[in-house]
Design a protein around this motif. Structure first.
Motif, PDB file in Angstrom:
ATOM      1  N   ASP A 214      -6.959 -26.046 -57.372  1.00 27.89           N
ATOM      2  CA  ASP A 214      -7.723 -25.373 -56.330  1.00 27.89           C
ATOM      3  C   ASP A 214      -8.070 -23.946 -56.761  1.00 27.89           C
ATOM      4  O   ASP A 214      -9.213 -23.483 -56.596  1.00 27.89           O
ATOM      5  CB  ASP A 214      -6.922 -25.354 -55.030  1.00 27.89           C
ATOM      6  CG  ASP A 214      -7.686 -24.737 -53.871  1.00 27.89           C
ATOM      7  OD1 ASP A 214      -8.870 -25.089 -53.686  1.00 27.89           O
ATOM      8  OD2 ASP A 214      -7.126 -23.888 -53.160  1.00 27.89           O
TER       9      ASP A 214
ATOM     10  N   ILE B  41      -5.879 -31.402 -50.932  1.00 25.97           N
ATOM     11  CA  ILE B  41      -4.790 -30.433 -50.802  1.00 25.97           C
ATOM     12  C   ILE B  41      -3.900 -30.819 -49.628  1.00 25.97           C
ATOM     13  O   ILE B  41      -4.370 -31.139 -48.539  1.00 25.97           O
ATOM     14  CB  ILE B  41      -5.346 -29.019 -50.571  1.00 25.97           C
ATOM     15  CG1 ILE B  41      -6.161 -28.572 -51.793  1.00 25.97           C
ATOM     16  CG2 ILE B  41      -4.219 -28.031 -50.291  1.00 25.97           C
ATOM     17  CD1 ILE B  41      -5.354 -28.421 -53.043  1.00 25.97           C
TER      18      ILE B  41
ATOM     19  N   GLN C  12      -2.042 -29.611 -57.563  1.00 32.53           N
ATOM     20  CA  GLN C  12      -3.144 -29.471 -56.612  1.00 32.53           C
ATOM     21  C   GLN C  12      -3.560 -28.011 -56.447  1.00 32.53           C
ATOM     22  O   GLN C  12      -4.752 -27.668 -56.511  1.00 32.53           O
ATOM     23  CB  GLN C  12      -2.729 -30.014 -55.244  1.00 32.53           C
ATOM     24  CG  GLN C  12      -2.620 -31.516 -55.148  1.00 32.53           C
ATOM     25  CD  GLN C  12      -2.189 -31.950 -53.751  1.00 32.53           C
ATOM     26  OE1 GLN C  12      -1.747 -31.126 -52.957  1.00 32.53           O
ATOM     27  NE2 GLN C  12      -2.299 -33.223 -53.468  1.00 32.53           N
ATOM     28  N   LEU C  13      -2.582 -27.148 -56.215  1.00 32.00           N
ATOM     29  CA  LEU C  13      -2.871 -25.751 -55.923  1.00 32.00           C
ATOM     30  C   LEU C  13      -3.417 -25.018 -57.145  1.00 32.00           C
ATOM     31  O   LEU C  13      -4.282 -24.135 -57.017  1.00 32.00           O
ATOM     32  CB  LEU C  13      -1.619 -25.054 -55.391  1.00 32.00           C
ATOM     33  CG  LEU C  13      -1.095 -25.606 -54.054  1.00 32.00           C
ATOM     34  CD1 LEU C  13       0.193 -24.900 -53.651  1.00 32.00           C
ATOM     35  CD2 LEU C  13      -2.143 -25.470 -52.962  1.00 32.00           C
TER      36      LEU C  13
END
Length: 422
Positions: free
Chosen positions: A357, A341, A353-354
């Motif tokens: 996550d 991240i 990425q988020l």
């Protein structure tokens, strides 16, 4: 009725604005829509609609995969008309008129490219051709295997188990104790952990492992083509949690001098069987628990491992990695392939990425790693207080003796390790 009235009011405003512009082109307030309060409200409303109806995007993509739309377009040379798709797809005759609506959305999302058909004389016709794009080519799975296919991975992400778990996010945040406050939204929704469902539901397990194979093939193709120098001085490698050995087999095939093995739990290794006769890139499968022991090797490979575990467990894994390569001076190394991240170079990569996550927060107790640069440009968990779990991860590596031998990867959106830096 309130909802319908609001919708009607919004549509009426748009119609009045359009009519007024047509009748009076000299009215500045109506022509500079980008700066008017009404235009800003409509822009905000449109953004909210895109966010809230956004759940239909993966559903549309999953539908395209299940129907085989990318495969059919590929068989037609990379472009197919709506009539060709209707003739080839398993779509009921009564639903064929609806297919164009699905195709229009897929084209708007950039998954396909829409082009108006032209007559032999060059005049535009009413029908459209739908072309594969770089995105949809990754969903084609019926060619000769020359390119990676992520259909199984993408379809698994939109599985009902995942979707239902995500609906518990708000409830999960609100609860702080008792039976309802499960460790993850997935546990709250299904009464057991992600791995518990893998063990009890054969179809879910099969789809999950198929998705992992697809992801490993994709990553392996990048690793063996762009990171060859990493394996130049490696004679042995153990893929920790390597499942059916897809990644290890690809490495063994690309680098015949590397003796590859896979460490995984007994129930996983027991289901792999022996490699088929004449199969290239074969590996040795070893039963074991990475928390307890990792076999000695020149290189330890950890692909998508840390995202499943909390900090304390990650420290335990890293300590076992350190022991595994401690006798392999000076060439021992740990290759970590994971999402980092904060390492993204573009907005689309940051969003990817988020989202990943948040997905991991819904499914398992683990988390993605934050970006910090250690020795030799290696990404390490860092920028944390000395007594924090993230700091514990760094200390488990012992930067003076170990961190310089961690191979980090810096892909365009921070996932995986391209190129691997030693």
């Amino acid at each position: 009725m309130q909802s319908n009235s609001h919708y009607s009011h919004t549509v009426a405003c748009k119609f009045v604005r359009a009519s007024s512009m047509a009748q009076n082109q000299s009215t500045p307030a109506l022509t500079t829509t980008a700066t008017t309060p009404g235009a800003e409200l409509l822009q905000a409303q449109a953004e909210l609609w895109c966010h809230m109806f956004g759940y239909l995007k993966p559903m549309a993509l999953q539908c395209a995969i299940k129907l085989g739309i990318p495969n059919i377009i590929s068989r037609h040379g990379g472009a197919a008309s709506l009539s060709e798709l209707c003739a080839a797809l398993p779509v009921a005759p009564s639903k064929r008129t609806c297919l164009s609506r699905l195709m229009r959305l897929l084209a708007t999302l950039g998954i396909l490219r829409e082009e108006k058909e032209t007559s032999p004389g060059g005049e535009a016709e009413g029908s459209y051709l739908y072309h594969l794009t770089a995105v949809s080519r990754l969903l084609v799975d019926d060619d000769d295997g020359g390119h990676p296919c992520l259909s199984a991975f993408m379809a698994n992400i939109a599985a009902p188990f995942h979707v239902v778990a995500s609906l518990c996010l708000a409830e999960w945040f609100e609860n702080d104790g008792g039976a309802a406050a499960a460790e993850t939204p997935f546990m709250m929704a299904h009464g057991t952990s992600f791995w518990g469902v893998v063990c009890r539901d054969a179809q879910f397990a099969a789809d999950f492992y198929a998705s992992m194979r697809a992801d490993s093939r994709f990553v392996a193709q990048i690793i063996v083509s762009q990171c060859r120098e990493v394996f130049a001085d490696v004679n042995s490698l153990v893929d920790v949690g390597g499942g059916d050995g897809t990644m290890a087999k690809a490495i063994a095939k690309a680098f015949p001098h590397v003796r590859c093995s896979v460490l995984d739990l007994p129930q996983v290794v027991g289901g792999n069987g022996m490699p088929g006769e004449g199969e290239e890139g074969t590996v040795e499968f070893i039963e074991g628990d990475m928390m307890v022991f990792i076999p000695p090797a020149d290189a330890v490979l950890l692909k998508s491992i840390f995202i499943d575990w909390g900090d304390e467990d990650c420290v335990r894994i890293l300590k076992q990695c350190k022991e595994a390569i401690s006798t392999r001076e000076p060439k021992g190394k740990v290759i970590i392939i994971d999402t980092v991240i904060g390492s993204a170079s573009k907005r689309i990569f940051e969003e990817a990425q988020l989202l990943m996550d948040l997905n991991m927060m819904v499914l398992v107790p683990g988390k993605e790693t934050g970006a910090a640069i250690g020795p030799h440009g290696c990404p390490l968990a860092g920028h944390a207080p000395n007594n924090s779990p993230s700091k514990m991860r760094e200390e488990a590596l012992d930067p003076r003796m170990f961190a310089s031998r961690i191979c980090g990867t810096v892909s365009q959106w921070g996932s995986y390790a391209v190129p691997l830096l030693c």
